[in-house]
Design an enzyme around this catalytic site. Structure first.
Site: not given
Length: 562
Positions: A215, A264
């Site tokens: 956002d 990751e």
């Protein structure tokens, strides 16, 4: 009704590029489905509708905020980024929902709101009791006021929701809030802020979240060195990477760090930026070293017009070629007037200044839909044509809940039922976004049309009933059937991420070809268009005759399926 197997064959895979041409369905949880009967949509409600989502044929859902919140801004005022609002469920409910969606082959994207917290967040509560200049206050943007007694705000800046962008606390200092007063802006120069959001990203990724929608991605970093500019000076500054509060170059240092976290995981987690920035600068948010994708809102600002649509498509395909990303095609979301309504308003009267009626403050909504007259039939017909055009484009498509039912904007909401802070901060000027957030109709009868057992938090109009899911599932000519068939066919015809424009000889008719010989043909004007039918044709409205495409209609022309 065709089965899920007939409609869609997607399953969760380890494909790191799943997002590039995905169809993502935005769920505004409080208005999707109420599983607990309190009038507010919730996570159990989402879980209860997984079969519906699977039958629709989407690849992922994007959940607007479901975090603990006072709802000062529809959940975008977050109290705790690593929990679920008790009114919407629990973390256990979240896990059950993710498992159910994944089991149906649907990935999960969640909203992250990093520009500001709520004023109930533990950090802000700590800041209120801490002295000026303390470490607790440094997580936010506090300043002394102007004047001999500090009673004037530090600047004359205005909040996007109306009024001053500064609010005073009891000891006299002021904090910055570019949105609601309940949404204090964070200080992204503070290492605590940066580290805490890395923990938040890992928290949800570890729970199975596949991606994140960011956002206000363009406003995190701010340079508030003294002396602070006035509003006029701020507005006059070019947005070129060094603007004090907008689209700064240093925001990409944050997203590079986020990308390292996303990578990751196997497959890497995805992200898409909500960044209202100049088109050439959008590519940085979509880079592989950053968030990877950025929203393209250009169709939200376009009329149902061939020249405008072609310009938007060509422009954005050029941008994604530069960034290496894929585009995101959007016709509606939780912040704008629904596109079936936008397309049903006279072009010359769509906004108070002649601009498209995208934002919520406009003459039509303020007059409760009475003037100018909304042509629902024309708006719906154009909406059917527009979605087939968009779903035929290379890149990902974002659908907003209810558009698959052909819902229009709900204009006539009583003032006492409104919830959006923009209405309360600017009455008579902006009615807010509640009209596109009214709870969905699942059944054509009942107190809340199947939304829940105890009413709905925003009133549903009578005209929602014939658009309910149970009605449309029985009608092969319905908008819901159109979406299901289009998404099933799109999955089979999916092609490389490019297109070739085909000359039609008419300015109001567009035709483009996707690899594999799949053509998309749209007549934007009122006059029919003759074309040679050689293959299968799937159209948004019935053809007038073999090879005669009516006005405001899109046809997919594709090789026959044996």
């Amino acid at each position: 009704m065709p089965s899920r197997a007939d409609l869609h064959s997607n399953r969760i895979t380890d494909d790191p590029d799943w997002w590039r041409q995905a169809v993502v369905y935005q769920i505004y949880p409080r208005s999707f489905a109420d599983g607990t009967g309190d009038g507010i949509g919730d996570l159990p409600g989402v879980t209860s509708r997984v079969d519906y989502l699977a039958a629709l044929g989407i690849d992922a859902v994007w959940l607007s905020p479901f975090y603990p919140s006072a709802l000062a801004d529809g959940g975008y005022d977050v109290d705790d980024y690593r929990d679920v609002d008790p009114r919407l469920g629990t973390l256990a409910d979240f896990d059950v929902m993710v498992s159910a969606l994944h089991g149906a082959g649907i990935r999960v994207v969640v909203d992250i709101v990093p520009n500001h917290t709520s004023n109930r967040h533990a950090w802000f509560q700590e800041a209120l009791t801490a002295p000026a200049g303390s470490a607790a206050r440094d997580r936010y943007i506090f300043r002394d006021g102007r004047g001999s007694d500090g009673s004037e705000p530090p600047t004359d800046w205005e909040s996007f929701f109306g009024g001053s962008a500064w609010a005073q606390v009891p000891d006299g200092q002021w904090y910055l809030h570019f949105f609601a007063i309940e949404q204090p802006d964070l200080n992204w120069r503070n290492p605590d802020v940066r580290e805490d959001f890395l923990r938040t990203l890992r928290f949800w990724a570890d729970r199975g979240v596949d991606g994140f929608r960011i956002d206000v991605a363009h406003m995190l970093t701010k340079d508030l060195s003294e002396p602070l500019p006035s509003k006029a000076e701020l507005d006059a500054r070019p947005v070129d990477g060094s603007h004090p509060v907008m689209d700064r170059d240093d925001v990409h240092e944050i997203y590079a760090q986020w990308r390292s976290v996303f990578n990751e995981y196997d497959p890497p987690r995805t992200a898409v930026a909500e960044a209202w920035v100049a088109r050439p600068r959008r590519t940085r948010y979509a880079s592989a070293e950053g968030l990877g994708q950025a929203f393209n809102f250009d169709l939200l600002q376009a009329d149902f017009d061939a020249a405008q649509f072609r310009h938007v498509v060509a422009d954005n395909l050029a941008l994604v070629e530069e960034s290496g990303s894929s585009s995101t095609w959007v016709l509606s979301n939780h912040d704008v007037v629904r596109h079936a309504t936008r397309y049903g308003l006279p072009d010359a009267e769509r906004g108070s200044k002649g601009e498209p009626t995208v934002k919520h403050g406009n003459d039509w909504l303020l007059s409760r839909g009475r003037t100018p007259v909304l042509d629902r039939e024309a708006g719906t017909r154009r909406a059917r044509a527009a979605v087939l055009f968009v779903l035929g484009l290379p890149g990902s498509a974002y659908l907003y809940q209810g558009e698959e039912l052909g819902l229009h904007e709900v204009a006539d909401i009583p003032d006492g039922d409104r919830q959006d802070p923009t209405y309360f901060r600017s009455p008579g000027i902006d009615v807010g976004r509640d009209g596109c957030r009214v709870p969905l109709p699942w059944r054509h009868v009942g107190r809340s049309l199947g939304f829940g057992s105890d009413g709905a938090h925003l009133p549903q109009p009578e005209w929602f009933a014939p658009l309910a899911v149970d009605v449309q599932e029985e009608d092969p000519a319905s908008m819901l059937w159109l979406y299901r068939r289009a998404l099933a066919l799109r999955a089979r015809l999916q092609a490389a991420e490019d297109l070739e424009w085909i000359d039609t000889g008419r300015d109001d008719v567009l035709r483009f070809r996707r690899p594999g010989g799949w053509d998309v043909l749209t007549a934007f004007g009122p006059e029919p268009f003759a074309f040679e039918v050689r293959d299968e044709v799937f159209a948004s409205s019935p053809l007038e005759a073999d090879g005669l495409l009516p006005g405001a209609t899109t046809a997919w022309i594709h090789p026959r399926q044996d």
